[in-house]
Design a protein around this motif. Structure first.
Motif, mmCIF file in Angstrom:
data_model
loop_
_atom_site.group_PDB
_atom_site.id
_atom_site.type_symbol
_atom_site.label_atom_id
_atom_site.label_comp_id
_atom_site.label_asym_id
_atom_site.label_seq_id
_atom_site.Cartn_x
_atom_site.Cartn_y
_atom_site.Cartn_z
ATOM 1 N N TYR A 20 22.838 18.031 -78.466
ATOM 2 C CA TYR A 20 23.771 17.896 -77.356
ATOM 3 C C TYR A 20 24.234 19.286 -76.935
ATOM 4 C CZ TYR A 20 24.034 13.033 -78.900
ATOM 5 O OH TYR A 20 23.735 11.749 -79.256
ATOM 6 N N HIS A 22 27.549 21.843 -75.676
ATOM 7 C CA HIS A 22 28.997 22.070 -75.730
ATOM 8 C C HIS A 22 29.288 23.336 -74.939
ATOM 9 C CE1 HIS A 22 33.084 22.086 -77.386
ATOM 10 N NE2 HIS A 22 32.931 23.398 -77.497
ATOM 11 N N PHE A 52 34.349 17.847 -78.060
ATOM 12 C CA PHE A 52 33.535 17.173 -77.064
ATOM 13 C C PHE A 52 32.140 17.766 -76.949
ATOM 14 C CE2 PHE A 52 37.929 16.667 -76.247
ATOM 15 C CZ PHE A 52 38.054 15.323 -75.932
ATOM 16 N N SER A 54 28.121 16.819 -74.744
ATOM 17 C CA SER A 54 27.479 16.056 -73.685
ATOM 18 C C SER A 54 25.969 16.099 -73.850
ATOM 19 C CB SER A 54 27.858 16.638 -72.314
ATOM 20 O OG SER A 54 27.123 15.986 -71.296
ATOM 21 N N ALA A 59 27.437 18.646 -67.406
ATOM 22 C CA ALA A 59 28.766 18.435 -68.005
ATOM 23 C C ALA A 59 29.149 19.620 -68.888
ATOM 24 C CB ALA A 59 28.784 17.137 -68.802
ATOM 25 N N GLY A 63 32.302 22.255 -68.698
ATOM 26 C CA GLY A 63 33.115 22.618 -69.862
ATOM 27 C C GLY A 63 33.238 24.123 -70.006
ATOM 28 N N ASP A 87 33.662 9.538 -74.391
ATOM 29 C CA ASP A 87 34.898 10.213 -73.990
ATOM 30 C C ASP A 87 35.601 9.317 -72.976
ATOM 31 O OD1 ASP A 87 36.876 11.748 -72.809
ATOM 32 O OD2 ASP A 87 35.576 13.442 -72.340
ATOM 33 N N ASN A 98 28.991 5.781 -68.534
ATOM 34 C CA ASN A 98 29.237 7.147 -68.995
ATOM 35 C C ASN A 98 28.285 8.063 -68.228
ATOM 36 O OD1 ASN A 98 29.676 9.520 -70.395
ATOM 37 N ND2 ASN A 98 29.527 8.603 -72.423
ATOM 38 N N THR A 100 28.298 11.099 -67.185
ATOM 39 C CA THR A 100 28.093 12.472 -67.641
ATOM 40 C C THR A 100 27.556 12.527 -69.062
ATOM 41 O OG1 THR A 100 30.339 12.675 -68.480
ATOM 42 C CG2 THR A 100 29.966 13.333 -66.191
ATOM 43 N N SER A 102 29.121 12.056 -71.760
ATOM 44 C CA SER A 102 30.083 12.865 -72.502
ATOM 45 C C SER A 102 30.649 12.061 -73.665
ATOM 46 C CB SER A 102 31.220 13.310 -71.582
ATOM 47 O OG SER A 102 30.711 14.146 -70.568
ATOM 48 N N TYR A 103 30.791 12.733 -74.786
ATOM 49 C CA TYR A 103 31.227 12.080 -76.017
ATOM 50 C C TYR A 103 32.275 12.934 -76.722
ATOM 51 C CZ TYR A 103 26.808 9.830 -74.950
ATOM 52 O OH TYR A 103 25.798 9.179 -74.309
ATOM 53 N N ARG A 104 32.981 12.312 -77.659
ATOM 54 C CA ARG A 104 33.969 13.020 -78.453
ATOM 55 C C ARG A 104 33.795 12.647 -79.913
ATOM 56 N NH1 ARG A 104 39.675 9.827 -77.185
ATOM 57 N NH2 ARG A 104 39.172 7.998 -78.441
#
Length: 146
Positions: A20, A22, A52, A54, A59, A63, A87, A98, A100, A102-104
Motif C-alpha cells: 500500500y 502512505h 492510514f 491507501s 490518495a 496525503g 477509513d 471506498n 480511494t 483508503s484504510y486505517r
C-alpha cells in the motif's frame, strides 16, 4: 494472501505481499515502522489513534500534499503488520464504498520502499482542498477518526 498454484498443481512461491501507499512529509528509511500515537495531520490534530494507507497512488499523493510539516511530500510503499479497516472519513459514512481505497489501522506499517517520481496535484487543486478542509473545520465538522 491467496495461494498460487502452478501448472503442476503445486503451491507456487509468492514473494510479494500486498503493498500500500502512505503519503507524508516525514523522512523515513526502508525498514522503519510508521506508528499511531503522533499528532494527527487532520481534525483536532490530537495524538492519532490510527495511521492510514491507501491502495491508490492518488490518495497517497493527497496525503503527502496535505500533511503538516515542512518540506516536500513523500510517498512510501508500506505493508501493514496487523489488521486494516476502511477509513470512515472516505467510505460509507461519507461516500458510497471506498473509492480511494483508503484504510486505517492501530498496527504499525513497515516501510518497504519509496515512490520517488510522482506527479502532484496543481497548486490550485491543493489550495482548494485545503480551503475546503478549513471550511469543514470552521463548521465544526471533524474527522470521524478523532
Amino acid at each position: 494472501m491467496d495461494e498460487i498454484i502452478d501448472s503442476s498443481g503445486e503451491k507456487a512461491p509468492t514473494p510479494f505481499a500486498q503493498t500500500y501507499f502512505h503519503g507524508t512529509k516525514v523522512a523515513l528509511k526502508i525498514g522503519d515502522h510508521i506508528k499511531a500515537g503522533f499528532s494527527s495531520n487532520y481534525g483536532k490534530r490530537k495524538n492519532a489513534k490510527y495511521i492510514f494507507l491507501s491502495a491508490t497512488l492518488d490518495a497517497a499523493i493527497w496525503g503527502a500534499e496535505l500533511s503538516s510539516g515542512e518540506g516536500s511530500g513523500r510517498i512510501y510503499l508500506v505493508e501493514p503488520t496487523g489488521e486494516i479497516e476502511n477509513d470512515p472519513d472516505l467510505t460509507d459514512k461519507k461516500f458510497p464504498g471506498n473509492p480511494t481505497q483508503s484504510y486505517r489501522s492501530i498496527h504499525p506499517f513497515k516501510v518497504v520502499g519509496e515512490v520517488t517520481i510522482w506527479q502532484g496535484h496543481s497548486v490550485e487543486k491543493v489550495t482548494a482542498m485545503k480551503e475546503a478542509l478549513k471550511k469543514l473545520n470552521e463548521m465544526g465538522i471533524q474527522s470521524l477518526n478523532d
